[in-house]
Write a protein that holds these residues in place. Structure first.
Motif, PDB file in Angstrom:
ATOM      1  N   LEU A 241       0.829  -1.200   0.000  1.00 14.42           N
ATOM      2  CA  LEU A 241       0.000   0.000   0.000  1.00 14.42           C
ATOM      3  C   LEU A 241       0.861   1.246   0.000  1.00 14.42           C
ATOM      4  O   LEU A 241       2.030   1.197   0.391  1.00 14.42           O
ATOM      5  CB  LEU A 241      -0.888   0.016   1.250  1.00 14.42           C
ATOM      6  CG  LEU A 241      -1.857  -1.149   1.413  1.00 14.42           C
ATOM      7  CD1 LEU A 241      -2.264  -1.301   2.875  1.00 14.42           C
ATOM      8  CD2 LEU A 241      -3.077  -0.944   0.542  1.00 14.42           C
ATOM      9  N   GLY A 242       0.279   2.370  -0.383  1.00 13.68           N
ATOM     10  CA  GLY A 242       1.005   3.635  -0.317  1.00 13.68           C
ATOM     11  C   GLY A 242       0.389   4.661  -1.239  1.00 13.68           C
ATOM     12  O   GLY A 242      -0.542   4.376  -1.997  1.00 13.68           O
ATOM     13  N   GLN A 243       0.933   5.858  -1.172  1.00 13.40           N
ATOM     14  CA  GLN A 243       0.464   6.943  -2.025  1.00 13.40           C
ATOM     15  C   GLN A 243       0.807   6.624  -3.483  1.00 13.40           C
ATOM     16  O   GLN A 243       1.682   5.812  -3.764  1.00 13.40           O
ATOM     17  CB  GLN A 243       1.118   8.268  -1.604  1.00 13.40           C
ATOM     18  CG  GLN A 243       0.873   8.648  -0.148  1.00 13.40           C
ATOM     19  CD  GLN A 243      -0.593   8.696   0.230  1.00 13.40           C
ATOM     20  OE1 GLN A 243      -1.396   9.288  -0.461  1.00 13.40           O
ATOM     21  NE2 GLN A 243      -0.945   8.060   1.336  1.00 13.40           N
ATOM     22  N   PHE A 244       0.113   7.288  -4.406  1.00 12.82           N
ATOM     23  CA  PHE A 244       0.408   7.057  -5.814  1.00 12.82           C
ATOM     24  C   PHE A 244       1.838   7.514  -6.109  1.00 12.82           C
ATOM     25  O   PHE A 244       2.346   8.441  -5.511  1.00 12.82           O
ATOM     26  CB  PHE A 244      -0.616   7.750  -6.722  1.00 12.82           C
ATOM     27  CG  PHE A 244      -0.490   9.240  -6.835  1.00 12.82           C
ATOM     28  CD1 PHE A 244       0.118   9.812  -7.932  1.00 12.82           C
ATOM     29  CD2 PHE A 244      -0.983  10.081  -5.849  1.00 12.82           C
ATOM     30  CE1 PHE A 244       0.236  11.186  -8.046  1.00 12.82           C
ATOM     31  CE2 PHE A 244      -0.871  11.448  -5.946  1.00 12.82           C
ATOM     32  CZ  PHE A 244      -0.257  12.009  -7.045  1.00 12.82           C
ATOM     33  N   LYS A 245       2.486   6.798  -7.000  1.00 15.44           N
ATOM     34  CA  LYS A 245       3.868   7.023  -7.413  1.00 15.44           C
ATOM     35  C   LYS A 245       4.881   6.809  -6.276  1.00 15.44           C
ATOM     36  O   LYS A 245       5.976   7.350  -6.305  1.00 15.44           O
ATOM     37  CB  LYS A 245       4.070   8.423  -8.017  1.00 15.44           C
ATOM     38  CG  LYS A 245       3.175   8.780  -9.185  1.00 15.44           C
ATOM     39  CD  LYS A 245       3.073   7.766 -10.295  1.00 15.44           C
ATOM     40  CE  LYS A 245       4.367   7.283 -10.866  1.00 15.44           C
ATOM     41  NZ  LYS A 245       4.250   5.994 -11.570  1.00 15.44           N
ATOM     42  N   ALA A 246       4.523   6.002  -5.289  1.00 15.20           N
ATOM     43  CA  ALA A 246       5.457   5.702  -4.194  1.00 15.20           C
ATOM     44  C   ALA A 246       6.434   4.593  -4.562  1.00 15.20           C
ATOM     45  O   ALA A 246       7.384   4.346  -3.825  1.00 15.20           O
ATOM     46  CB  ALA A 246       4.688   5.317  -2.923  1.00 15.20           C
ATOM     47  N   GLY A 247       6.203   3.903  -5.676  1.00 12.86           N
ATOM     48  CA  GLY A 247       7.132   2.858  -6.096  1.00 12.86           C
ATOM     49  C   GLY A 247       6.695   1.453  -5.740  1.00 12.86           C
ATOM     50  O   GLY A 247       7.522   0.534  -5.710  1.00 12.86           O
ATOM     51  N   LYS A 248       5.416   1.245  -5.479  1.00 17.47           N
ATOM     52  CA  LYS A 248       4.912  -0.077  -5.091  1.00 17.47           C
ATOM     53  C   LYS A 248       5.122  -1.111  -6.199  1.00 17.47           C
ATOM     54  O   LYS A 248       5.666  -2.193  -5.957  1.00 17.47           O
ATOM     55  CB  LYS A 248       3.418   0.010  -4.727  1.00 17.47           C
ATOM     56  CG  LYS A 248       3.121   0.925  -3.562  1.00 17.47           C
ATOM     57  CD  LYS A 248       1.633   1.080  -3.308  1.00 17.47           C
ATOM     58  CE  LYS A 248       0.858   1.689  -4.444  1.00 17.47           C
ATOM     59  NZ  LYS A 248       1.271   3.046  -4.832  1.00 17.47           N
ATOM     60  N   SER A 249       4.684  -0.782  -7.401  1.00 14.27           N
ATOM     61  CA  SER A 249       4.809  -1.724  -8.516  1.00 14.27           C
ATOM     62  C   SER A 249       6.274  -1.949  -8.884  1.00 14.27           C
ATOM     63  O   SER A 249       6.681  -3.079  -9.176  1.00 14.27           O
ATOM     64  CB  SER A 249       4.031  -1.212  -9.729  1.00 14.27           C
ATOM     65  OG  SER A 249       2.650  -1.122  -9.422  1.00 14.27           O
ATOM     66  N   SER A 250       7.079  -0.908  -8.848  1.00 14.42           N
ATOM     67  CA  SER A 250       8.518  -1.058  -9.137  1.00 14.42           C
ATOM     68  C   SER A 250       9.183  -1.975  -8.120  1.00 14.42           C
ATOM     69  O   SER A 250      10.039  -2.797  -8.470  1.00 14.42           O
ATOM     70  CB  SER A 250       9.205   0.307  -9.146  1.00 14.42           C
ATOM     71  OG  SER A 250       8.718   1.091 -10.208  1.00 14.42           O
ATOM     72  N   PHE A 251       8.804  -1.846  -6.849  1.00 11.73           N
ATOM     73  CA  PHE A 251       9.337  -2.734  -5.816  1.00 11.73           C
ATOM     74  C   PHE A 251       8.999  -4.188  -6.142  1.00 11.73           C
ATOM     75  O   PHE A 251       9.856  -5.076  -6.069  1.00 11.73           O
ATOM     76  CB  PHE A 251       8.786  -2.360  -4.433  1.00 11.73           C
ATOM     77  CG  PHE A 251       8.935  -3.461  -3.425  1.00 11.73           C
ATOM     78  CD1 PHE A 251      10.168  -3.760  -2.878  1.00 11.73           C
ATOM     79  CD2 PHE A 251       7.840  -4.224  -3.045  1.00 11.73           C
ATOM     80  CE1 PHE A 251      10.311  -4.804  -1.961  1.00 11.73           C
ATOM     81  CE2 PHE A 251       7.971  -5.264  -2.131  1.00 11.73           C
ATOM     82  CZ  PHE A 251       9.210  -5.553  -1.597  1.00 11.73           C
ATOM     83  N   LEU A 252       7.747  -4.437  -6.510  1.00 11.21           N
ATOM     84  CA  LEU A 252       7.333  -5.813  -6.808  1.00 11.21           C
ATOM     85  C   LEU A 252       8.091  -6.363  -8.014  1.00 11.21           C
ATOM     86  O   LEU A 252       8.505  -7.521  -8.009  1.00 11.21           O
ATOM     87  CB  LEU A 252       5.820  -5.882  -7.017  1.00 11.21           C
ATOM     88  CG  LEU A 252       5.025  -5.710  -5.727  1.00 11.21           C
ATOM     89  CD1 LEU A 252       3.546  -5.467  -6.026  1.00 11.21           C
ATOM     90  CD2 LEU A 252       5.196  -6.926  -4.823  1.00 11.21           C
ATOM     91  N   ASN A 253       8.291  -5.542  -9.036  1.00  9.53           N
ATOM     92  CA  ASN A 253       9.074  -5.991 -10.191  1.00  9.53           C
ATOM     93  C   ASN A 253      10.504  -6.334  -9.780  1.00  9.53           C
ATOM     94  O   ASN A 253      11.073  -7.326 -10.254  1.00  9.53           O
ATOM     95  CB  ASN A 253       9.069  -4.926 -11.288  1.00  9.53           C
ATOM     96  CG  ASN A 253       7.756  -4.886 -12.043  1.00  9.53           C
ATOM     97  OD1 ASN A 253       7.012  -5.864 -12.086  1.00  9.53           O
ATOM     98  ND2 ASN A 253       7.454  -3.746 -12.632  1.00  9.53           N
ATOM     99  N   ALA A 254      11.083  -5.546  -8.902  1.00 10.24           N
ATOM    100  CA  ALA A 254      12.438  -5.829  -8.417  1.00 10.24           C
ATOM    101  C   ALA A 254      12.464  -7.136  -7.626  1.00 10.24           C
ATOM    102  O   ALA A 254      13.398  -7.937  -7.758  1.00 10.24           O
ATOM    103  CB  ALA A 254      12.950  -4.671  -7.556  1.00 10.24           C
ATOM    104  N   LEU A 255      11.443  -7.372  -6.831  1.00 10.58           N
ATOM    105  CA  LEU A 255      11.340  -8.603  -6.044  1.00 10.58           C
ATOM    106  C   LEU A 255      11.234  -9.826  -6.956  1.00 10.58           C
ATOM    107  O   LEU A 255      11.876 -10.845  -6.726  1.00 10.58           O
ATOM    108  CB  LEU A 255      10.121  -8.521  -5.114  1.00 10.58           C
ATOM    109  CG  LEU A 255       9.920  -9.660  -4.152  1.00 10.58           C
ATOM    110  CD1 LEU A 255      10.922  -9.554  -3.008  1.00 10.58           C
ATOM    111  CD2 LEU A 255       8.499  -9.632  -3.590  1.00 10.58           C
ATOM    112  N   ILE A 256      10.443  -9.694  -8.019  1.00  8.31           N
ATOM    113  CA  ILE A 256      10.248 -10.786  -8.970  1.00  8.31           C
ATOM    114  C   ILE A 256      11.491 -10.989  -9.827  1.00  8.31           C
ATOM    115  O   ILE A 256      11.821 -12.099 -10.215  1.00  8.31           O
ATOM    116  CB  ILE A 256       9.014 -10.510  -9.865  1.00  8.31           C
ATOM    117  CG1 ILE A 256       7.746 -10.484  -9.005  1.00  8.31           C
ATOM    118  CG2 ILE A 256       8.886 -11.536 -10.979  1.00  8.31           C
ATOM    119  CD1 ILE A 256       6.538  -9.862  -9.700  1.00  8.31           C
ATOM    120  N   GLY A 257      12.184  -9.899 -10.119  1.00  2.00           N
ATOM    121  CA  GLY A 257      13.392  -9.978 -10.936  1.00  2.00           C
ATOM    122  C   GLY A 257      13.161  -9.656 -12.394  1.00  2.00           C
ATOM    123  O   GLY A 257      14.077  -9.783 -13.211  1.00  2.00           O
TER     124      GLY A 257
END
Length: 194
Positions: A14-30
């Motif tokens: 969760l978080g504010q818009f443009k906080a980097g949530k989706s980018s974090f998940l992509n980094a986690l997945i690789g």
């Protein structure tokens, strides 16, 4: 308890818009799985978990769930391709072999809070009571705003485990990052008692 019983624990991001949530998940997945954009992107809850094969299932608000190829995910979960959720998607499940180290956990990518798209905020807030844990994404260039503190308090009433995730750490030096972490920690403790 759920993991011991073979169940799955949802960890909401969760978080504010443009906080980097989706980018974090992509980094986690690789790899880039979850769409990212310079504008508010995520419009539909997307659950990401382990599967023996790559699989994407779209659950509509009505009708039967159906499978799509991963490269079509953007068509169903983004504000750009599915504005105001005109395709009536309840949620999308993505199963990936790359998430084998996290078997038993489903990461839930939620729409950002506070954007011009009020329906996105509503979708994320409606999801809060469903999580077994939450990662609250706070961007290093906007450390712990009043809205973030309100979100932490909100999430804490529903979710037993809440962790603050500092995103975009690569934008600052190590010294600046240490300052942001200390500021975030002291403000969170001072304002929430946790």
């Amino acid at each position: 308890e759920l993991l011991r019983g073979g169940g799955v624990v949802d960890v909401a991001v969760l978080g504010q818009f443009k906080a980097g949530k989706s980018s974090f998940l992509n980094a986690l997945i690789g790899t880039a799985v979850v769409p990212v954009d310079v504008l508010p992107s995520t419009a539909v809850v997307t659950r990401l978990g382990y599967g023996q094969r790559e699989r994407v299932v779209v659950h509509g608000l009505t009708g039967e769930p159906f499978e799509i190829p991963l490269n079509r995910l953007v068509e169903f979960v983004t504000e750009r391709e599915n504005p105001a959720n005109e395709k009536q998607v309840a949620l999308v499940d993505v199963e990936l072999p790359a998430l084998a180290p996290y078997a038993g956990i489903r990461f839930v990518d939620t729409p950002g809070l506070g954007s011009v798209f009020a329906h996105n905020t509503r979708v994320s807030k409606d999801w809060m009571p469903r999580g077994g844990a939450a990662l609250v994404a706070v961007s290093v260039n906007h450390p712990l705003s009043e809205d973030d503190l309100l979100l932490l308090n909100d999430v804490s009433t529903h979710t037993p485990e809440v962790v603050i995730l500092i995103t975009k750490a690569d934008l600052v030096s190590g010294e600046e990052l240490a300052s942001v972490i200390e500021f975030t920690r002291s403000q969170a403790i001072g304002r929430t008692g946790k």
